[in-house]
Design a protein around this motif. Structure first.
Motif, PDB file in Angstrom:
ATOM      1  N   HIS A  68       0.827  -1.204   0.000  1.00 46.50           N
ATOM      2  CA  HIS A  68       0.000   0.000   0.000  1.00 46.50           C
ATOM      3  C   HIS A  68       0.860   1.252   0.000  1.00 46.50           C
ATOM      4  CE1 HIS A  68      -3.076  -2.887   0.806  1.00 46.50           C
ATOM      5  NE2 HIS A  68      -4.011  -1.990   1.029  1.00 46.50           N
ATOM      6  N   VAL A  69       1.922   1.228   0.817  1.00 51.74           N
ATOM      7  CA  VAL A  69       2.795   2.399   0.892  1.00 51.74           C
ATOM      8  C   VAL A  69       3.510   2.612  -0.447  1.00 51.74           C
ATOM      9  CG1 VAL A  69       4.757   3.425   2.074  1.00 51.74           C
ATOM     10  CG2 VAL A  69       3.105   2.085   3.358  1.00 51.74           C
ATOM     11  N   ALA A  70       3.885   1.486  -1.077  1.00 49.55           N
ATOM     12  CA  ALA A  70       4.587   1.600  -2.353  1.00 49.55           C
ATOM     13  C   ALA A  70       3.723   2.300  -3.397  1.00 49.55           C
ATOM     14  CB  ALA A  70       4.998   0.215  -2.846  1.00 49.55           C
ATOM     15  N   LEU A  71       2.393   2.189  -3.258  1.00 54.50           N
ATOM     16  CA  LEU A  71       1.500   2.843  -4.206  1.00 54.50           C
ATOM     17  C   LEU A  71       1.694   4.361  -4.182  1.00 54.50           C
ATOM     18  CD1 LEU A  71      -0.793   2.081  -6.191  1.00 54.50           C
ATOM     19  CD2 LEU A  71      -2.391   2.814  -4.427  1.00 54.50           C
ATOM     20  N   THR A  72       1.880   4.905  -2.964  1.00 52.00           N
ATOM     21  CA  THR A  72       2.196   6.325  -2.858  1.00 52.00           C
ATOM     22  C   THR A  72       3.483   6.627  -3.620  1.00 52.00           C
ATOM     23  OG1 THR A  72       1.096   6.498  -0.721  1.00 52.00           O
ATOM     24  CG2 THR A  72       2.715   8.188  -1.236  1.00 52.00           C
ATOM     25  N   GLY A  73       4.455   5.722  -3.500  1.00 53.65           N
ATOM     26  CA  GLY A  73       5.726   5.921  -4.213  1.00 53.65           C
ATOM     27  C   GLY A  73       5.536   5.922  -5.710  1.00 53.65           C
ATOM     28  N   VAL A  74       4.700   5.009  -6.214  1.00 50.65           N
ATOM     29  CA  VAL A  74       4.430   4.944  -7.655  1.00 50.65           C
ATOM     30  C   VAL A  74       3.828   6.264  -8.134  1.00 50.65           C
ATOM     31  CG1 VAL A  74       2.998   3.841  -9.404  1.00 50.65           C
ATOM     32  CG2 VAL A  74       4.193   2.439  -7.739  1.00 50.65           C
ATOM     33  N   ALA A  75       2.808   6.742  -7.405  1.00 54.55           N
ATOM     34  CA  ALA A  75       2.145   7.991  -7.784  1.00 54.55           C
ATOM     35  C   ALA A  75       3.115   9.164  -7.724  1.00 54.55           C
ATOM     36  CB  ALA A  75       0.957   8.237  -6.859  1.00 54.55           C
ATOM     37  N   LEU A  76       4.000   9.122  -6.734  1.00 56.04           N
ATOM     38  CA  LEU A  76       5.003  10.176  -6.605  1.00 56.04           C
ATOM     39  C   LEU A  76       5.912  10.186  -7.834  1.00 56.04           C
ATOM     40  CD1 LEU A  76       5.637  12.228  -4.345  1.00 56.04           C
ATOM     41  CD2 LEU A  76       7.439  10.685  -3.586  1.00 56.04           C
ATOM     42  N   GLY A  77       6.224   8.997  -8.336  1.00 51.67           N
ATOM     43  CA  GLY A  77       7.041   8.898  -9.545  1.00 51.67           C
ATOM     44  C   GLY A  77       6.358   9.554 -10.731  1.00 51.67           C
ATOM     45  N   PHE A  78       5.045   9.305 -10.896  1.00 52.13           N
ATOM     46  CA  PHE A  78       4.299   9.960 -11.971  1.00 52.13           C
ATOM     47  C   PHE A  78       4.320  11.470 -11.803  1.00 52.13           C
ATOM     48  CE2 PHE A  78       2.090   5.819 -12.607  1.00 52.13           C
ATOM     49  CZ  PHE A  78       2.307   5.722 -13.974  1.00 52.13           C
ATOM     50  N   LEU A  79       4.125  11.920 -10.556  1.00 52.42           N
ATOM     51  CA  LEU A  79       4.052  13.356 -10.274  1.00 52.42           C
ATOM     52  C   LEU A  79       5.376  14.033 -10.586  1.00 52.42           C
ATOM     53  CD1 LEU A  79       2.162  15.528  -9.069  1.00 52.42           C
ATOM     54  CD2 LEU A  79       3.161  15.032  -6.844  1.00 52.42           C
ATOM     55  N   LEU A  80       6.475  13.368 -10.214  1.00 55.57           N
ATOM     56  CA  LEU A  80       7.792  13.985 -10.393  1.00 55.57           C
ATOM     57  C   LEU A  80       8.385  13.681 -11.769  1.00 55.57           C
ATOM     58  CD1 LEU A  80       9.342  13.142  -6.894  1.00 55.57           C
ATOM     59  CD2 LEU A  80       8.261  15.283  -7.632  1.00 55.57           C
ATOM     60  N   GLY A  81       7.739  12.789 -12.509  1.00 59.44           N
ATOM     61  CA  GLY A  81       8.250  12.447 -13.817  1.00 59.44           C
ATOM     62  C   GLY A  81       9.473  11.551 -13.767  1.00 59.44           C
ATOM     63  N   THR A  82       9.697  10.855 -12.651  1.00 60.18           N
ATOM     64  CA  THR A  82      10.801   9.887 -12.564  1.00 60.18           C
ATOM     65  C   THR A  82      10.231   8.477 -12.680  1.00 60.18           C
ATOM     66  OG1 THR A  82      10.598   9.837 -10.180  1.00 60.18           O
ATOM     67  CG2 THR A  82      12.243  11.338 -11.082  1.00 60.18           C
ATOM     68  N   ALA A  83      11.110   7.492 -12.733  1.00 58.02           N
ATOM     69  CA  ALA A  83      10.664   6.106 -12.859  1.00 58.02           C
ATOM     70  C   ALA A  83       9.867   5.714 -11.615  1.00 58.02           C
ATOM     71  CB  ALA A  83      11.854   5.178 -13.029  1.00 58.02           C
ATOM     72  N   PRO A  84       8.619   5.269 -11.781  1.00 58.81           N
ATOM     73  CA  PRO A  84       7.795   4.905 -10.614  1.00 58.81           C
ATOM     74  C   PRO A  84       8.418   3.783  -9.781  1.00 58.81           C
ATOM     75  CG  PRO A  84       6.443   5.071 -12.577  1.00 58.81           C
ATOM     76  CD  PRO A  84       7.861   5.158 -13.035  1.00 58.81           C
ATOM     77  N   VAL A  85       9.157   2.877 -10.443  1.00 55.27           N
ATOM     78  CA  VAL A  85       9.747   1.767  -9.690  1.00 55.27           C
ATOM     79  C   VAL A  85      10.736   2.303  -8.650  1.00 55.27           C
ATOM     80  CG1 VAL A  85      11.134  -0.330  -9.849  1.00 55.27           C
ATOM     81  CG2 VAL A  85       9.441   0.170 -11.596  1.00 55.27           C
ATOM     82  N   LEU A  86      11.492   3.322  -9.058  1.00 53.12           N
ATOM     83  CA  LEU A  86      12.503   3.896  -8.165  1.00 53.12           C
ATOM     84  C   LEU A  86      11.849   4.536  -6.940  1.00 53.12           C
ATOM     85  CD1 LEU A  86      15.614   4.272  -8.203  1.00 53.12           C
ATOM     86  CD2 LEU A  86      15.158   6.627  -8.929  1.00 53.12           C
ATOM     87  N   THR A  87      10.847   5.394  -7.177  1.00 54.84           N
ATOM     88  CA  THR A  87      10.188   6.057  -6.046  1.00 54.84           C
ATOM     89  C   THR A  87       9.429   5.030  -5.202  1.00 54.84           C
ATOM     90  OG1 THR A  87       8.473   6.607  -7.651  1.00 54.84           O
ATOM     91  CG2 THR A  87       9.947   8.385  -6.965  1.00 54.84           C
ATOM     92  N   ALA A  88       8.949   3.959  -5.856  1.00 54.02           N
ATOM     93  CA  ALA A  88       8.248   2.923  -5.087  1.00 54.02           C
ATOM     94  C   ALA A  88       9.213   2.220  -4.133  1.00 54.02           C
ATOM     95  CB  ALA A  88       7.609   1.904  -6.031  1.00 54.02           C
ATOM     96  N   VAL A  89      10.437   1.927  -4.608  1.00 51.63           N
ATOM     97  CA  VAL A  89      11.425   1.288  -3.720  1.00 51.63           C
ATOM     98  C   VAL A  89      11.672   2.168  -2.514  1.00 51.63           C
ATOM     99  CG1 VAL A  89      13.813   0.537  -3.501  1.00 51.63           C
ATOM    100  CG2 VAL A  89      12.567   0.021  -5.577  1.00 51.63           C
ATOM    101  N   ILE A  90      11.842   3.463  -2.764  1.00 53.76           N
ATOM    102  CA  ILE A  90      12.147   4.376  -1.658  1.00 53.76           C
ATOM    103  C   ILE A  90      10.979   4.437  -0.674  1.00 53.76           C
ATOM    104  CG2 ILE A  90      12.642   6.786  -1.082  1.00 53.76           C
ATOM    105  CD1 ILE A  90      14.028   6.947  -3.875  1.00 53.76           C
ATOM    106  N   ALA A  91       9.762   4.646  -1.198  1.00 50.95           N
ATOM    107  CA  ALA A  91       8.593   4.744  -0.312  1.00 50.95           C
ATOM    108  C   ALA A  91       8.385   3.448   0.459  1.00 50.95           C
ATOM    109  CB  ALA A  91       7.351   5.081  -1.128  1.00 50.95           C
ATOM    110  N   ALA A  92       8.516   2.314  -0.238  1.00 51.11           N
ATOM    111  CA  ALA A  92       8.292   1.028   0.419  1.00 51.11           C
ATOM    112  C   ALA A  92       9.321   0.795   1.519  1.00 51.11           C
ATOM    113  CB  ALA A  92       8.355  -0.098  -0.610  1.00 51.11           C
TER     114      ALA A  92
END
Lengths: 290, 223
Positions: A44-68
């Motif tokens: 669930h937390v990683a989902l926030t990371g994915v969305a953050l990736g879309f928002l920032l225009g970076t790879a969602p997988v990367l932001t998902a790893v960080i958020a998770a």
């Protein structure tokens, strides 16, 4: 098999193989310490990371790893404090993660909840060549770490206090397990999806428990059934045109049902032979003379 | 062999858990083998047998797998060698569980699970063995077997710290007894006389009847 000629299917199958190995391998330790739902919370937390990736225009997988990872470490720290209930902390992260994800994707330019769907339930075509490289690297690191510290991890998850008296770095190993769970969730995200990843961490382990008695044997059977479910799920979803995550989990649950049936039959057969054996031991006096 | 005695809730377990660095001290200092606990690193010298018998968790594990975790104090990250495997086998022999090595711990009786935990503590061949209520729920014959085994261990030069609310067959082995009441030391010195202890020796039921470890298994098999 015409499906295998497509590049995207080859990538999806390679990813499925790695996910089928890593998810139960890490999940077994979560189940061992009765934190089976931790993978779900991290997802669930990683989902926030994915969305953050879309928002920032970076790879969602990367932001998902960080958020998770942040989410997993927070869960672990709350658990170590032990003052508030760990389940309440998990619940807060569940809802915060989902709400944050949906909110952030709405703010992202051109973003909609449709973008999130492939992350929630997995997608065959979603696994890009870059994703495959990342999945290979991360799962390689996970499996390598587990072969090195697996026995220590087992000791800590089995009896934390004893592990401390044995001089093991308990706090470090606990945090390492949390980080590994977070990485696993992200690795599995593209194929199984964030909402179903936890199932692949838990269900194969539960399946193995129906059939075998030892920890090592549980690991072997769990990995085998994890790989079987994820590979056949990816292949099957190509022909059925469904989300692979859903089919993988349904297949894994089917495996669990079969294993339960088998286990019951085996136990019943054993009991019958036990009764046939002499029972003289039970007839000995209940208390030996002092 | 030192005994920590006292009624339920008198602070026996709290004392040993603090001694092992598992609980923070409210005041004072703690040294293990002459070293402050913060800098202490010779954990293989200590074997700990916790109180609760529940040796099972969410995933089944065999007796041998659980006993083997005790050896990690000595192996660290290196793989198990032949000597480590021998030590694990010997520890299971010592508590008479070798024939159950491949059995799931969860299916054992309370007394057998207790012996799994004792074997786990023995695998690292400790100089100090700390046992928290090892005789709780164990029948008289197995208490006697444990006493014999602990006697052999002490004979090999080890120190045993035993937490218990009744000494039973351990009494002849005890060289020092510390009696606690409400978290304070009531008595510290030679063990209390046996007549007094005998009064409530058979007060409680012995619900679990385990098979008795064989005489061969009674020696701890420690160097």
């Amino acid at each position: 098999m015409s499906a295998l000629t497509f590049d995207f299917m080859q990538r999806a199958l390679l990813a499925a193989l790695l996910v089928g190995l890593t998810a139960p391998a890490v999940g077994i330790f979560l189940v061992q310490r009765r934190l089976a739902l931790m993978g779900d919370g991290i997802g669930h937390v990683a989902l926030t990371g994915v969305a953050l990736g879309f928002l920032l225009g970076t790879a969602p997988v990367l932001t998902a790893v960080i958020a998770a990872t942040i989410g997993a470490v927070v869960i672990e720290l709350v658990r170590q404090q032990g003052r508030t209930g760990g389940d309440v902390a998990l619940a807060l992260l569940f809802y915060g993660g989902i709400a944050g994800g949906v909110l952030l994707i709405g703010l992202a330019p051109g973003g909609s909840n449709a973008n999130l769907l492939s992350y929630l339930f997995g997608s065959l075509t979603a696994v890009s060549p870059a994703d495959v490289v990342l999945i290979c690297l991360l799962s390689g690191a996970l499996l390598l770490t587990l072969t090195v510290v697996g026995r220590q991890m087992f000791a800590v998850c089995h009896d934390e206090e004893y592990a401390r008296v044995a001089g093991l770095p308990v706090r470090f190993l606990n945090l390492l397990l949390a980080v590994m769970a977070a990485v696993t969730v992200t690795v599995a995200m593209r194929v199984v999806g964030l909402l179903l990843v936890s199932a692949l961490m838990v269900v194969p382990v539960a399946t193995a428990q129906q059939l075998v008695r030892g920890f090592r044997a549980t690991v072997v059977v769990a990995l085998a059934s994890g790989v079987l479910a994820s590979l056949s799920g990816v292949l099957g979803s190509y022909y059925l045109d469904t989300a692979p995550g859903a089919l993988i989990v349904v297949l894994a649950l089917g495996g669990f049902a079969v294993a339960t049936l088998l286990g019951t039959l085996v136990r019943r057969a054993r009991r019958t032979t036990d009764i046939a054996a002499p029972v003289g031991v039970a007839l000995l006096p209940q208390e030996a003379p002092p | 062999m030192v005994a920590v005695l006292g009624a339920n809730g008198s602070g026996k377990s709290t004392l040993v858990r603090a001694l092992l660095g598992l609980l923070p001290l409210s005041s004072g200092r703690l040294a293990l083998f002459g070293e402050p606990v913060q800098r202490f690193s010779h954990w293989p010298r200590i074997g700990y047998v916790p109180q609760r018998g529940g040796a099972s968790t969410g995933v089944p594990a065999t007796v041998r797998e659980v006993v083997a975790t005790g050896r990690l104090a000595r192996t660290g990250l290196r793989p198990m060698r032949a000597a480590d495997r021998t030590a694990i086998t010997r520890a299971m022999d010592a508590v008479g569980l070798a024939h159950l090595a491949k059995t799931s711990v969860a299916t054992l009786s309370g007394g057998q699970q207790q012996r799994v935990l004792i074997a786990r503590a023995l695998t690292c061949e400790p100089d100090l063995l700390v046992l928290d209520e090892p005789t709780a729920g164990v029948d008289a014959a197995n208490q006697q077997a444990l006493a014999t085994s602990l006697g052999a261990l002490v004979g090999h030069g080890a120190t045993v710290l035993l937490v218990t609310h009744e000494l039973g067959p351990m009494l002849p082995l005890i060289t020092r007894a510390v009696t606690l009441a409400d978290g304070r030391v009531l008595h510290d010195g030679p063990p209390p006389d046996s007549d007094h202890l005998h009064l409530h020796d058979h007060d409680h039921a012995h619900p679990v009847h385990d098979e008795v470890p064989s005489a061969r298994g009674s020696a701890w098999g420690l160097r």
